[in-house]
Design a protein around this motif. Structure first.
Motif, PDB file in Angstrom:
ATOM      1  N   SER A 147       0.822  -1.207   0.000  1.00 47.20           N
ATOM      2  CA  SER A 147       0.000   0.000   0.000  1.00 47.20           C
ATOM      3  C   SER A 147       0.855   1.256   0.000  1.00 47.20           C
ATOM      4  O   SER A 147       0.580   2.213  -0.733  1.00 47.20           O
ATOM      5  N   LEU A 148       1.904   1.255   0.829  1.00 50.88           N
ATOM      6  CA  LEU A 148       2.751   2.449   0.943  1.00 50.88           C
ATOM      7  C   LEU A 148       3.452   2.765  -0.373  1.00 50.88           C
ATOM      8  O   LEU A 148       3.499   3.927  -0.810  1.00 50.88           O
ATOM      9  N   THR A 149       3.963   1.728  -1.054  1.00 47.01           N
ATOM     10  CA  THR A 149       4.647   1.943  -2.339  1.00 47.01           C
ATOM     11  C   THR A 149       3.680   2.487  -3.386  1.00 47.01           C
ATOM     12  O   THR A 149       3.988   3.425  -4.117  1.00 47.01           O
ATOM     13  N   GLY A 150       2.516   1.890  -3.465  1.00 44.33           N
ATOM     14  CA  GLY A 150       1.535   2.334  -4.457  1.00 44.33           C
ATOM     15  C   GLY A 150       1.038   3.743  -4.212  1.00 44.33           C
ATOM     16  O   GLY A 150       0.791   4.507  -5.155  1.00 44.33           O
ATOM     17  N   ARG A 151       0.911   4.144  -2.939  1.00 43.94           N
ATOM     18  CA  ARG A 151       0.356   5.462  -2.619  1.00 43.94           C
ATOM     19  C   ARG A 151       1.381   6.570  -2.800  1.00 43.94           C
ATOM     20  O   ARG A 151       1.031   7.703  -3.113  1.00 43.94           O
ATOM     21  N   SER A 157      10.191   9.806  -5.854  1.00 43.11           N
ATOM     22  CA  SER A 157      10.913   9.128  -6.946  1.00 43.11           C
ATOM     23  C   SER A 157      11.392   7.752  -6.529  1.00 43.11           C
ATOM     24  O   SER A 157      11.410   6.811  -7.337  1.00 43.11           O
ATOM     25  N   LEU A 158      11.799   7.610  -5.264  1.00 46.33           N
ATOM     26  CA  LEU A 158      12.249   6.307  -4.790  1.00 46.33           C
ATOM     27  C   LEU A 158      11.090   5.320  -4.811  1.00 46.33           C
ATOM     28  O   LEU A 158      11.239   4.174  -5.276  1.00 46.33           O
ATOM     29  N   VAL A 164       7.960   0.475 -10.044  1.00 50.70           N
ATOM     30  CA  VAL A 164       8.223  -0.022 -11.394  1.00 50.70           C
ATOM     31  C   VAL A 164       8.762  -1.444 -11.333  1.00 50.70           C
ATOM     32  O   VAL A 164       8.359  -2.326 -12.105  1.00 50.70           O
ATOM     33  N   LEU A 165       9.696  -1.678 -10.384  1.00 53.97           N
ATOM     34  CA  LEU A 165      10.258  -3.007 -10.253  1.00 53.97           C
ATOM     35  C   LEU A 165       9.195  -4.032  -9.861  1.00 53.97           C
ATOM     36  O   LEU A 165       9.260  -5.197 -10.240  1.00 53.97           O
ATOM     37  N   LYS A 166       8.207  -3.588  -9.064  1.00 47.17           N
ATOM     38  CA  LYS A 166       7.149  -4.491  -8.615  1.00 47.17           C
ATOM     39  C   LYS A 166       5.984  -4.545  -9.589  1.00 47.17           C
ATOM     40  O   LYS A 166       4.964  -5.191  -9.322  1.00 47.17           O
ATOM     41  N   ARG A 167       6.093  -3.823 -10.706  1.00 45.42           N
ATOM     42  CA  ARG A 167       5.040  -3.770 -11.726  1.00 45.42           C
ATOM     43  C   ARG A 167       3.728  -3.194 -11.170  1.00 45.42           C
ATOM     44  O   ARG A 167       2.639  -3.531 -11.626  1.00 45.42           O
TER      45      ARG A 167
END
Length: 752
Positions: A147-151, A157-158, A164-167
């Protein structure tokens, strides 16, 4: 684009989900994996982290977040409740479990197999509730990372590079299409959390109050392995579904299988939660009952033990963080220490105390008497409110009323009041017999109960009741005599002051039939003339008048100059005080058949409630006669006979002889008392046999309707056995018949 099928890296054994998981053999296998070695950790901080992760994640997990929103959420989050060292060495274990879930499911292992491997491996050494907490923590970590990565990928940018790596961009594009799946997943998470909390509550039940052999505990223990299996299985499933999104190939789409598996598991876990909640409720009832019994016994012991001062009683029954459990005049807070060494009168009542008529009397008593003895006694009002409300509702619902009533009281008020279901009020109801009517419990300077209800004696003797103990009450009754100045104390009127000093006769009478009143007073004027006596009369009502009747009759008596009359309030006070006398006598002395004073009170109350009128004839001496009004008018018509009897026996002697002759075995009398005052072994004023006790339902002030359900207590006496069958009885019947026939002849002569 729409997703059509699950990725091949995630496999669910549908047969395992839909068939055989309730099998006893499976649950035995789960139970066999349980090999705790005493390893433990604090559940509270771990659950705090888990709940905060799920609480701060939006329903669809991937809602795009702005920089301002992130700042607001960070500010709102309770960072103080989570420390970086909160989990200690558990972080490695949680990470290990998360990796096992990801690796095994990515390698093709189904959720059931993964669950069993976790239970027999990493989780085997922990207690049941700690197994599910660790599994939940692993799922929460995967859930939070996703959830944190998607939000944040839109503003950081990080985060974007990791996404992107996790698609994740592919998943974000399909967020609306994935909403049913996220909803099902969130429902599953909610079910897991609720059931886990239930398991933790079970683990914390105090075994001092409930045995492991108790049926509810045995039932729960049988279901705990099942609950743990399904929660861990659900944690695995939710983690796999989250991780699965990041490993999807562009050409694979999520089918309805994930949504269906989450819904199935949520239903299953919710079902288990319902069963465990019911058992937990049963266990808590058992524990609460045992704690209540223990608290009650502790309170009993407290009141039975001798203390150096009353603080050892006052502080436990009136607990307060600041030491000020009382208010005065609804404003000033008062410290409990002000009661040290004092006689304390605890006034228990509901919020309708103003309607009882006691508040005005007690206020006058307190203000007149307390000033001189301020350092020796104090009254504390303890309001008792509806027990159907919880504590918060009680404070909100009744706060204003309590403060309004407290403002009218010159003494102290317990604030906030004890909860209706508290052990203290249970003790008050059981030991001190509180049943919604005001009681005044007296405690001495050491906190010892000296009188379970001093309200009666204060009503009767006022300042003479000090120090309000039962011993003082009994001593006062030993010196009391049945005289007019005693029964009308506090309700005197000018018309009756001089006759007592001049040794004239006094007649107090009452009834609700104005025609009877006119007939009675007219007859008394004739008797005074024939007997040559001086007599003053005053109307004094009845114990339980119909609505507005007393005031109307008082107005009529005064307007027509029938006689003097007490004011309506004085009439009410007179009968209330008389009832208090009966309560006090029964509380302090036993044996109504042999207690002449008590029987006189019963007689007056009974005649007063007869509906036929009543009268009391008294002089300044000790002589006093109580008469039934109807019998008096029926029999005392022979004025010539009266004159001769008065010359021979005196006025009261002749009166008593005539009344004795008029007593009939055919009678029906009732003694009406409040339901909280049901008494037994009350002797009938006419035949002296024990009156029978019935229950009446008092609908209003207009009538009393017989009913066996509840209400006021009415002791009644029906026809007595034929006690006049012997020679003495036959002689009595002949005298009675001759007396009545002479009266009827005299009446006919007077009529001509």
């Amino acid at each position: 684009m729409a997703y059509q099928k699950m990725p091949t890296s995630i496999k669910y054994n549908k047969q395992a989900l839909l068939a055989g998981l309730e099998d006893v053999a499976l649950m035995k296998n789960v139970d066999d994996t349980h090999k705790p070695d005493g390893r433990t950790f604090d559940l509270k901080p771990v659950m705090g982290v888990i709940e905060q992760i799920f609480r701060q994640t939006p329903p669809n997990m991937l809602t795009a977040t702005s920089q301002a929103a992130v700042a607001t959420e960070d500010k709102a989050a309770d960072h103080a409740s989570i420390r970086f060292d909160a989990l200690g060495g558990l972080s490695y274990t949680i990470h290990k479990i998360a990796c096992e879930i990801t690796c095994k499911c990515s390698g093709g292992t189904d959720s059931h197999a993964t669950t069993m491997e976790l239970l027999s491996g990493t989780l085997s050494v922990y207690s049941w509730e700690r197994k599910v907490v660790l599994a939940l923590a692993a799922a929460a970590m995967s859930y939070g990372e996703f959830s944190l990565t998607g939000r944040l990928c839109a503003i950081n940018s990080l985060a974007k590079s990791v996404a992107v790596l996790k698609r994740l961009p592919d998943v974000v594009e399909q967020v609306d299409a994935l909403k049913p799946k996220f909803d099902a997943l969130n429902n599953l998470i909610k079910a897991m959390l609720e059931t886990t909390r239930c398991l933790i509550e079970f683990s914390h039940l105090p075994l001092d109050y409930i045995s492991l052999d108790a049926p509810a505990m045995v039932t729960t223990q049988c279901h705990i392995p099942t609950a743990v299996y399904w929660i861990v299985n659900s944690a695995v499933t939710s983690a796999v579904q989250v991780v699965g999104q990041t490993s999807m190939r562009h050409e694979y789409h999520v089918s309805e299988a994930c949504e269906l598996s989450s819904s199935f598991l949520a239903q299953k876990v919710n079902s288990i939660h319902g069963l465990l909640s019911k058992q937990l409720e049963i266990c808590m009832q058992i524990i609460d009952e045992k704690k209540s019994v223990e608290s009650f016994r502790t309170l009993e012991h407290l009141f039975q033990t001798n203390h150096d001062d009353n603080m050892e009683i006052m502080k436990p029954i009136f607990p307060s963080k600041d030491g000020c459990p009382f208010i005065q005049s609804s404003v000033d807070k008062v410290n409990v220490e002000t009661l040290r060494w004092k006689i304390v009168l605890l006034l228990f009542s509901d919020l309708q105390i103003r309607e009882e008529g006691q508040l005005t009397f007690l206020s006058h008593f307190y203000e007149a008497f307390h000033e001189g003895l301020e350092t020796t006694f104090e009254i504390v009002w303890v309001p008792i409110v509806d027990s159907n409300d919880d504590l918060i509702n009680l404070q909100e619902k009744h706060e204003n009323t309590i403060l309004e009533v407290a403002a009218e009281m010159p003494w102290l008020t317990a604030h906030p009041p004890p909860h209706p279901n508290s052990t203290f009020l249970k003790y008050v109801r059981k030991e001190w017999k509180f049943e919604n009517k005001p009681i005044l419990v007296a405690l001495d300077g050491q906190g010892k109960v000296t009188n379970p209800n001093a309200l009666y004696m204060i009503n009767i003797w006022e300042d003479g009741a000090y120090p309000f103990s039962t011993a003082r009450e009994e001593a006062l009754w030993k010196t009391a005599t049945w005289k007019l100045d005693f029964i009308v104390h506090g309700v005197d009127i000018p018309e009756l002051r001089s006759p007592i000093g001049e040794k004239k006769q006094i007649c107090l009478y009452g009834g609700e039939d104005i025609e009877w009143i006119r007939s009675f007073t007219s007859k008394m004027k004739e008797i005074k003339k024939v007997a040559g006596i001086s007599m003053e009369m005053a109307y004094l009502g009845v114990p339980h008048p119909r609505a507005s009747t007393t005031k109307k009759i008082v107005d009529t008596v005064l307007r027509e100059k029938i006689s003097a009359s007490y004011p309506s309030e004085s009439i009410r006070f007179f009968w209330t005080r008389l009832e208090r006398m009966l309560h006090s006598l029964m509380q302090s002395r036993k044996g109504p058949e042999t207690d002449g004073l008590q029987q006189e009170v019963i007689t007056l109350l009974t005649y007063g409630d007869s509906g036929r009128g009543w009268a009391v004839f008294a002089s300044a001496g000790d002589e006093m006669v109580v008469a039934d009004g109807k019998a008096f008018l029926h029999g005392f018509t022979n004025l010539g006979y009266w004159k001769d009897e008065i010359i021979e026996k005196g006025f009261h002697g002749a009166l008593q002889t005539g009344l004795d002759l008029l007593k009939s075995p055919d009678h029906c009398l009732k003694l009406v008392l409040p339901s909280s005052s049901i008494v037994h072994h009350v002797a009938c004023p006419e035949c002296r046999k024990n009156m029978k006790t019935y229950l009446l339902l008092k609908c209003c002030d207009e009538e009393l309707v017989p009913n066996t359900a509840a209400g006021a207590a009415a002791a009644t006496a029906g026809p007595a056995p034929d006690v006049d069958s012997g020679p003495v009885g036959q002689k009595r019947k002949q005298d009675q018949k001759a007396y009545i026939m002479a009266g009827e002849k005299e009446a006919r002569l007077l009529g001509r």
